[in-house]
Each structure stands twice: as structure tokens, then as C-alpha cells.
Design a protein around this motif. Structure first.
Motif, short mmCIF file in Angstrom:
data_model
loop_
_atom_site.label_atom_id
_atom_site.label_comp_id
_atom_site.label_asym_id
_atom_site.label_seq_id
_atom_site.Cartn_x
_atom_site.Cartn_y
_atom_site.Cartn_z
N GLU A 24 0.83 -1.21 0.00
CA GLU A 24 0.00 0.00 0.00
C GLU A 24 0.86 1.25 0.00
O GLU A 24 0.56 2.22 -0.70
N ALA A 25 1.94 1.25 0.76
CA ALA A 25 2.83 2.42 0.82
C ALA A 25 3.58 2.63 -0.49
O ALA A 25 3.94 3.76 -0.82
N LEU A 26 3.82 1.56 -1.24
CA LEU A 26 4.57 1.67 -2.49
C LEU A 26 3.72 2.10 -3.68
O LEU A 26 4.25 2.61 -4.66
N LEU A 27 2.40 1.90 -3.61
CA LEU A 27 1.53 2.25 -4.73
C LEU A 27 1.03 3.68 -4.62
O LEU A 27 0.49 4.09 -3.59
N ALA A 28 1.21 4.44 -5.69
CA ALA A 28 0.72 5.82 -5.73
C ALA A 28 -0.81 5.83 -5.68
O ALA A 28 -1.47 4.85 -6.05
N ASP A 29 -1.37 6.93 -5.22
CA ASP A 29 -2.83 7.06 -5.18
C ASP A 29 -3.44 6.94 -6.56
O ASP A 29 -4.56 6.46 -6.71
N SER A 30 -2.70 7.34 -7.59
CA SER A 30 -3.17 7.30 -8.98
C SER A 30 -2.80 6.00 -9.70
O SER A 30 -2.93 5.90 -10.92
N PHE A 31 -2.36 4.99 -8.95
CA PHE A 31 -1.92 3.71 -9.51
C PHE A 31 -2.93 3.10 -10.46
O PHE A 31 -4.14 3.12 -10.21
N SER A 35 -3.25 -5.71 -17.57
CA SER A 35 -2.74 -7.03 -17.95
C SER A 35 -3.64 -7.55 -19.06
O SER A 35 -4.63 -6.90 -19.41
N PRO A 36 -3.34 -8.73 -19.59
CA PRO A 36 -4.26 -9.28 -20.59
C PRO A 36 -5.69 -9.46 -20.06
O PRO A 36 -6.64 -9.48 -20.84
N ARG A 37 -5.85 -9.53 -18.74
CA ARG A 37 -7.18 -9.70 -18.14
C ARG A 37 -7.75 -8.42 -17.54
O ARG A 37 -8.94 -8.38 -17.20
N ASP A 38 -6.94 -7.41 -17.34
CA ASP A 38 -7.35 -6.22 -16.60
C ASP A 38 -6.99 -4.97 -17.39
O ASP A 38 -5.86 -4.83 -17.84
N ASN A 39 -7.94 -4.05 -17.52
CA ASN A 39 -7.72 -2.84 -18.32
C ASN A 39 -7.74 -1.61 -17.43
O ASN A 39 -8.79 -1.04 -17.15
N GLY A 40 -6.56 -1.21 -16.96
CA GLY A 40 -6.45 0.03 -16.21
C GLY A 40 -7.16 0.01 -14.88
O GLY A 40 -7.81 1.00 -14.52
N LEU A 41 -7.02 -1.08 -14.11
CA LEU A 41 -7.63 -1.11 -12.77
C LEU A 41 -7.02 0.00 -11.92
O LEU A 41 -5.81 0.22 -11.96
N ASP A 42 -7.85 0.68 -11.15
CA ASP A 42 -7.30 1.65 -10.22
C ASP A 42 -6.82 0.92 -8.97
O ASP A 42 -6.96 -0.30 -8.83
N ARG A 43 -6.26 1.67 -8.06
CA ARG A 43 -5.67 1.11 -6.85
C ARG A 43 -6.67 0.27 -6.05
O ARG A 43 -6.37 -0.86 -5.65
N ALA A 44 -7.86 0.81 -5.83
CA ALA A 44 -8.88 0.09 -5.05
C ALA A 44 -9.28 -1.21 -5.75
O ALA A 44 -9.42 -2.25 -5.09
N ALA A 45 -9.47 -1.16 -7.05
CA ALA A 45 -9.85 -2.37 -7.80
C ALA A 45 -8.72 -3.40 -7.76
O ALA A 45 -8.97 -4.60 -7.65
N CYS A 50 -6.97 -8.28 -7.29
CA CYS A 50 -5.67 -8.94 -7.48
C CYS A 50 -4.97 -9.32 -6.18
O CYS A 50 -4.37 -10.40 -6.11
N TRP A 51 -5.03 -8.45 -5.19
CA TRP A 51 -4.32 -8.73 -3.94
C TRP A 51 -4.66 -10.11 -3.37
O TRP A 51 -3.75 -10.83 -2.94
N PRO A 52 -5.93 -10.55 -3.36
CA PRO A 52 -6.22 -11.86 -2.77
C PRO A 52 -5.47 -13.02 -3.44
O PRO A 52 -5.28 -14.06 -2.82
N HIS A 53 -5.02 -12.84 -4.68
CA HIS A 53 -4.31 -13.90 -5.40
C HIS A 53 -2.80 -13.87 -5.16
O HIS A 53 -2.10 -14.80 -5.55
N THR A 54 -2.30 -12.82 -4.54
CA THR A 54 -0.85 -12.73 -4.36
C THR A 54 -0.33 -13.77 -3.39
O THR A 54 0.86 -14.09 -3.43
N ASP A 55 -1.21 -14.32 -2.55
CA ASP A 55 -0.72 -15.34 -1.61
C ASP A 55 -0.34 -16.64 -2.30
O ASP A 55 0.24 -17.52 -1.69
N ARG A 56 -0.63 -16.75 -3.58
CA ARG A 56 -0.20 -17.93 -4.35
C ARG A 56 1.31 -17.93 -4.60
O ARG A 56 1.90 -18.96 -4.88
#
Length: 125
Positions: A24-31, A35-45, A50-56
Motif C-alpha cells: 500500500e505504501a509503495l503504490l501511488a494514489d493514482s496507480f 494485464s491481458p485480463r485487466d484494463n487500467g484497474l485503479d488502486r482500489a480495484a 488482485c491482492w487476494p491472489h498474491t498469496d499464491r
């Protein structure tokens, strides 16, 4: 060292360690995230989808990290829980130590699913 490079390296470490506060500290507010599956997701999205899948990911082996201005190009092998591996390339845009954007280019599973010197069948026939 290079600030952009250090920021991206810390991002991968934080993902592997499950350190959401650090991410959270590394991502800018305007992040934004594309990806091939995601088109310009903002930080909240990104955190919602995506965050729930990072534990893989158990770890990342960085194969290449090249910096050009504010952009950091990274090719890595992701080590998944259970030992499976995959290879991706991502382009990060970093400003003042925070990640403004990530563009992901999916690679392939390791070992490669096609036979050596061969191709997989075309899914469209």
C-alpha cells in the motif's frame, strides 16, 4: 543504487512476504494496473481483485531488471506455493519512490507446455 529499481524490488519482496501495508505504501494514489485480463484497474480495484491472489506466490526469481528513466522492465519467474513456476514480464512506472502503473505481459508455465522445438495446437483450429 537506483530508486526506481529499489522500489520495484521491494514491491516483489513485499508480495512474496504478504506485506500488504508495504505494498500500500509503495503504490501511488493514482496507480493503475493493466494485464491481458485487466484494463487500467485503479488502486482500489487492484486490491479488491488482485491482492487476494498474491498469496499464491511463495517467491520471485528476478531474471532481468532494467531501468529506463521512470520505467522499470522486469522479467521474473514466479515460484508458486507447491513449487509450480511461471514466467512473466512487467513494466513499472515509478515516480518519487511510488509505483504509478504496472503493465503485465503474461508468459508461460515452467516447464513450457509445448514440446521442445514444437508448438501447442491453435485453439481456434
Amino acid at each position: 543504487m537506483n530508486r526506481q529499481r529499489d522500489t520495484v524490488a521491494r514491491f516483489f519482496e513485499a508480495i512474496a512476504e504478504g506485506e500488504r501495508d508495504t505494498v500500500e505504501a509503495l503504490l501511488a494514489d493514482s496507480f493503475t494496473f493493466t494485464s491481458p485480463r485487466d484494463n487500467g484497474l485503479d488502486r482500489a480495484a487492484w486490491f479488491r481483485l488482485c491482492w487476494p491472489h498474491t498469496d499464491r506466490f511463495a517467491d520471485f526469481d528476478i531474471l532481468l531488471m532494467a531501468v529506463e528513466g521512470q520505467r522499470v522492465f522486469v522479467t521474473y519467474e514466479g515460484v508458486m506455493e507447491g513449487g509450480a513456476r511461471l514466467r512473466n514480464t512487467e513494466i513499472f512506472t515509478v515516480t518519487l519512490g511510488r509505483i504509478d502503473a504496472v503493465e503485465v505481459f503474461f508468459g508461460w508455465s515452467l516447464p513450457h507446455p509445448a514440446p521442445e522445438g514444437g508448438s501447442l495446437p491453435d485453439p481456434d483450429g
